[in-house]
Write a protein that holds these residues in place. Sequence first.
Motif, PDB file in Angstrom:
ATOM      1  N   GLU A 111      50.900  24.887   1.183  1.00 32.99           N
ATOM      2  CA  GLU A 111      51.027  25.595   2.455  1.00 32.99           C
ATOM      3  C   GLU A 111      50.567  24.679   3.586  1.00 32.99           C
ATOM      4  OE1 GLU A 111      49.882  29.975   2.728  1.00 32.99           O
ATOM      5  OE2 GLU A 111      48.242  29.000   3.806  1.00 32.99           O
ATOM      6  N   VAL A 112      51.255  24.784   4.726  1.00 32.04           N
ATOM      7  CA  VAL A 112      50.957  23.948   5.888  1.00 32.04           C
ATOM      8  C   VAL A 112      50.876  24.837   7.123  1.00 32.04           C
ATOM      9  CG1 VAL A 112      51.842  22.086   7.362  1.00 32.04           C
ATOM     10  CG2 VAL A 112      52.147  21.953   4.881  1.00 32.04           C
ATOM     11  N   ARG A 113      49.882  24.585   7.981  1.00 31.90           N
ATOM     12  CA  ARG A 113      49.794  25.314   9.240  1.00 31.90           C
ATOM     13  C   ARG A 113      50.125  24.372  10.391  1.00 31.90           C
ATOM     14  NH1 ARG A 113      44.572  24.064   7.837  1.00 31.90           N
ATOM     15  NH2 ARG A 113      43.159  23.318   9.468  1.00 31.90           N
ATOM     16  N   MET A 114      50.787  24.922  11.406  1.00 24.97           N
ATOM     17  CA  MET A 114      51.068  24.178  12.624  1.00 24.97           C
ATOM     18  C   MET A 114      50.123  24.715  13.677  1.00 24.97           C
ATOM     19  SD  MET A 114      54.556  23.863  14.854  1.00 24.97           S
ATOM     20  CE  MET A 114      55.381  22.900  13.618  1.00 24.97           C
ATOM     21  N   VAL A 115      49.329  23.837  14.281  1.00 22.67           N
ATOM     22  CA  VAL A 115      48.306  24.286  15.221  1.00 22.67           C
ATOM     23  C   VAL A 115      48.271  23.432  16.482  1.00 22.67           C
ATOM     24  CG1 VAL A 115      46.792  25.229  13.422  1.00 22.67           C
ATOM     25  CG2 VAL A 115      46.474  22.893  14.165  1.00 22.67           C
ATOM     26  N   THR A 116      47.885  24.093  17.552  1.00 26.49           N
ATOM     27  CA  THR A 116      47.517  23.428  18.786  1.00 26.49           C
ATOM     28  C   THR A 116      46.003  23.517  18.851  1.00 26.49           C
ATOM     29  OG1 THR A 116      49.557  24.210  19.802  1.00 26.49           O
ATOM     30  CG2 THR A 116      47.848  23.431  21.282  1.00 26.49           C
ATOM     31  N   GLU A 158      38.097  22.325  23.362  1.00 29.27           N
ATOM     32  CA  GLU A 158      36.833  22.705  22.708  1.00 29.27           C
ATOM     33  C   GLU A 158      36.937  22.643  21.187  1.00 29.27           C
ATOM     34  OE1 GLU A 158      38.337  25.104  24.960  1.00 29.27           O
ATOM     35  OE2 GLU A 158      37.396  23.950  26.562  1.00 29.27           O
ATOM     36  N   GLY A 159      38.126  22.285  20.660  1.00 27.96           N
ATOM     37  CA  GLY A 159      38.302  22.174  19.211  1.00 27.96           C
ATOM     38  C   GLY A 159      38.785  23.448  18.535  1.00 27.96           C
ATOM     39  N   LYS A 160      39.092  24.500  19.306  1.00 29.82           N
ATOM     40  CA  LYS A 160      39.581  25.748  18.717  1.00 29.82           C
ATOM     41  C   LYS A 160      41.055  25.625  18.375  1.00 29.82           C
ATOM     42  CE  LYS A 160      39.934  30.737  19.645  1.00 29.82           C
ATOM     43  NZ  LYS A 160      40.159  31.034  18.279  1.00 29.82           N
ATOM     44  N   GLU A 161      41.407  26.032  17.145  1.00 31.10           N
ATOM     45  CA  GLU A 161      42.792  25.986  16.699  1.00 31.10           C
ATOM     46  C   GLU A 161      43.527  27.254  17.109  1.00 31.10           C
ATOM     47  OE1 GLU A 161      43.360  25.320  12.527  1.00 31.10           O
ATOM     48  OE2 GLU A 161      42.457  23.328  12.585  1.00 31.10           O
ATOM     49  N   PHE A 162      44.767  27.091  17.533  1.00 30.20           N
ATOM     50  CA  PHE A 162      45.676  28.212  17.770  1.00 30.20           C
ATOM     51  C   PHE A 162      46.852  27.998  16.832  1.00 30.20           C
ATOM     52  CE2 PHE A 162      49.343  30.181  19.829  1.00 30.20           C
ATOM     53  CZ  PHE A 162      48.876  31.481  19.964  1.00 30.20           C
ATOM     54  N   ILE A 163      46.993  28.872  15.843  1.00 30.27           N
ATOM     55  CA  ILE A 163      48.048  28.724  14.837  1.00 30.27           C
ATOM     56  C   ILE A 163      49.387  29.125  15.431  1.00 30.27           C
ATOM     57  CG2 ILE A 163      48.929  29.509  12.614  1.00 30.27           C
ATOM     58  CD1 ILE A 163      46.048  29.868  11.691  1.00 30.27           C
ATOM     59  N   GLN A 164      50.328  28.198  15.388  1.00 25.15           N
ATOM     60  CA  GLN A 164      51.683  28.481  15.851  1.00 25.15           C
ATOM     61  C   GLN A 164      52.577  28.928  14.710  1.00 25.15           C
ATOM     62  OE1 GLN A 164      53.575  25.749  18.471  1.00 25.15           O
ATOM     63  NE2 GLN A 164      51.651  24.983  19.264  1.00 25.15           N
ATOM     64  N   GLY A 165      52.233  28.562  13.486  1.00 21.35           N
ATOM     65  CA  GLY A 165      53.026  28.963  12.339  1.00 21.35           C
ATOM     66  C   GLY A 165      52.385  28.508  11.053  1.00 21.35           C
ATOM     67  N   VAL A 166      52.747  29.189   9.974  1.00 18.74           N
ATOM     68  CA  VAL A 166      52.298  28.812   8.636  1.00 18.74           C
ATOM     69  C   VAL A 166      53.550  28.688   7.776  1.00 18.74           C
ATOM     70  CG1 VAL A 166      50.944  29.491   6.617  1.00 18.74           C
ATOM     71  CG2 VAL A 166      50.079  29.989   8.912  1.00 18.74           C
ATOM     72  N   GLU A 200      42.533  33.730  10.393  1.00 22.40           N
ATOM     73  CA  GLU A 200      43.908  33.336  10.723  1.00 22.40           C
ATOM     74  C   GLU A 200      44.497  34.263  11.788  1.00 22.40           C
ATOM     75  OE1 GLU A 200      45.418  31.189   6.631  1.00 22.40           O
ATOM     76  OE2 GLU A 200      45.360  33.371   6.680  1.00 22.40           O
ATOM     77  N   LEU A 201      44.202  35.566  11.699  1.00 22.49           N
ATOM     78  CA  LEU A 201      44.656  36.498  12.743  1.00 22.49           C
ATOM     79  C   LEU A 201      44.049  36.119  14.089  1.00 22.49           C
ATOM     80  CD1 LEU A 201      44.559  39.974  10.934  1.00 22.49           C
ATOM     81  CD2 LEU A 201      46.585  38.756  11.763  1.00 22.49           C
ATOM     82  N   ALA A 202      42.780  35.736  14.072  1.00 19.04           N
ATOM     83  CA  ALA A 202      42.124  35.305  15.316  1.00 19.04           C
ATOM     84  C   ALA A 202      42.808  34.055  15.870  1.00 19.04           C
ATOM     85  CB  ALA A 202      40.640  35.036  15.064  1.00 19.04           C
ATOM     86  N   ASP A 203      43.097  33.099  14.989  1.00 18.61           N
ATOM     87  CA  ASP A 203      43.736  31.859  15.424  1.00 18.61           C
ATOM     88  C   ASP A 203      45.157  32.093  15.924  1.00 18.61           C
ATOM     89  OD1 ASP A 203      41.424  30.520  14.727  1.00 18.61           O
ATOM     90  OD2 ASP A 203      42.198  29.778  12.815  1.00 18.61           O
ATOM     91  N   MET A 204      45.838  33.089  15.388  1.00 19.12           N
ATOM     92  CA  MET A 204      47.214  33.387  15.815  1.00 19.12           C
ATOM     93  C   MET A 204      47.259  34.111  17.154  1.00 19.12           C
ATOM     94  SD  MET A 204      48.997  34.715  12.350  1.00 19.12           S
ATOM     95  CE  MET A 204      49.208  33.683  10.930  1.00 19.12           C
ATOM     96  N   THR A 205      46.218  34.858  17.464  1.00 16.63           N
ATOM     97  CA  THR A 205      46.223  35.687  18.669  1.00 16.63           C
ATOM     98  C   THR A 205      45.363  35.129  19.796  1.00 16.63           C
ATOM     99  OG1 THR A 205      44.423  37.020  17.763  1.00 16.63           O
ATOM    100  CG2 THR A 205      46.685  37.835  17.412  1.00 16.63           C
ATOM    101  N   GLY A 206      44.576  34.095  19.496  1.00 12.53           N
ATOM    102  CA  GLY A 206      43.684  33.546  20.505  1.00 12.53           C
ATOM    103  C   GLY A 206      42.439  34.396  20.707  1.00 12.53           C
ATOM    104  N   LEU A 207      42.152  35.269  19.739  1.00 10.45           N
ATOM    105  CA  LEU A 207      40.981  36.138  19.813  1.00 10.45           C
ATOM    106  C   LEU A 207      39.851  35.567  18.969  1.00 10.45           C
ATOM    107  CD1 LEU A 207      42.849  39.540  19.312  1.00 10.45           C
ATOM    108  CD2 LEU A 207      42.013  38.594  21.475  1.00 10.45           C
ATOM    109  N   ARG A 208      38.653  36.085  19.165  1.00  7.04           N
ATOM    110  CA  ARG A 208      37.518  35.717  18.303  1.00  7.04           C
ATOM    111  C   ARG A 208      37.608  36.532  17.028  1.00  7.04           C
ATOM    112  NH1 ARG A 208      32.273  36.588  21.150  1.00  7.04           N
ATOM    113  NH2 ARG A 208      31.547  35.582  19.272  1.00  7.04           N
ATOM    114  N   VAL A 209      37.111  35.998  15.929  1.00  7.57           N
ATOM    115  CA  VAL A 209      37.196  36.692  14.639  1.00  7.57           C
ATOM    116  C   VAL A 209      36.465  38.040  14.694  1.00  7.57           C
ATOM    117  CG1 VAL A 209      35.204  35.616  13.497  1.00  7.57           C
ATOM    118  CG2 VAL A 209      37.167  36.344  12.147  1.00  7.57           C
ATOM    119  N   GLU A 210      35.369  38.102  15.450  1.00  4.76           N
ATOM    120  CA  GLU A 210      34.637  39.365  15.588  1.00  4.76           C
ATOM    121  C   GLU A 210      35.507  40.425  16.269  1.00  4.76           C
ATOM    122  OE1 GLU A 210      33.530  36.401  16.680  1.00  4.76           O
ATOM    123  OE2 GLU A 210      31.874  35.958  15.302  1.00  4.76           O
TER     124      GLU A 210
END
Length: 193
Positions: A39-44, A48-56, A158-168
């Motif tokens: 599996e591979v993720r595409m991220v921006t 600050e080093g935070k990943e935003f997942i564009q696709g898996v 992963e949901l947080a990374d896909m939406t730009g939200l914090r995991v909490e």
Amino acid sequence: MNIQQLVDRGLKIKTYTKDSVIYEPGMQPRYVYFIKTGEVRMVTVSDEGKEFIQGVFKAGQHFGEPALLINRPYLAFTITNKDTQLIAVNKEDFFSLIKNEPDFSMNLIQTLSQRLFYKSMMLEELANEKADHRLLTIINYLLHDITEGENLKVTRQELADMTGLRVETVIRGVKMLAGKGLIKTVKGKIVKG
């Protein structure tokens, strides 16, 4: 075109360990990558080093086509989520597949259209500042491709990374959405219901 057909054509399989970078922003495209296993993720990545997942991308899928098709540098990182086997198809061979394999060409059009739809949907959601709305939209999108009663196979992170939200925020949001009956959870897992 499936992975075995690529192997039968003499294309080599290369193994990457978990967290290997396949390509990064600014690199010139040389290949389209077909995933045999893994599996591979595409991220921006933000400053600050935070990943935003564009696709898996998963086994049987491919990635890297848009940059190769228009001969523009990659805009994101692609990183393996686990040990992964890839077949790198160069530009000449990839264009040959498009020209000579109508089923592959149609599948490519559908794949790129699906990704365009996803990106358009996410742009609209990112403009919406309500976290619960953003979260519900991505969950419904991901649930679309699984069968009734099946668990959604993404983590809260992963949901947080896909939406730009914090995991909490995602954890609270999932509980709130389930409490309102907008999603179904079983033992803390989001389930298609």
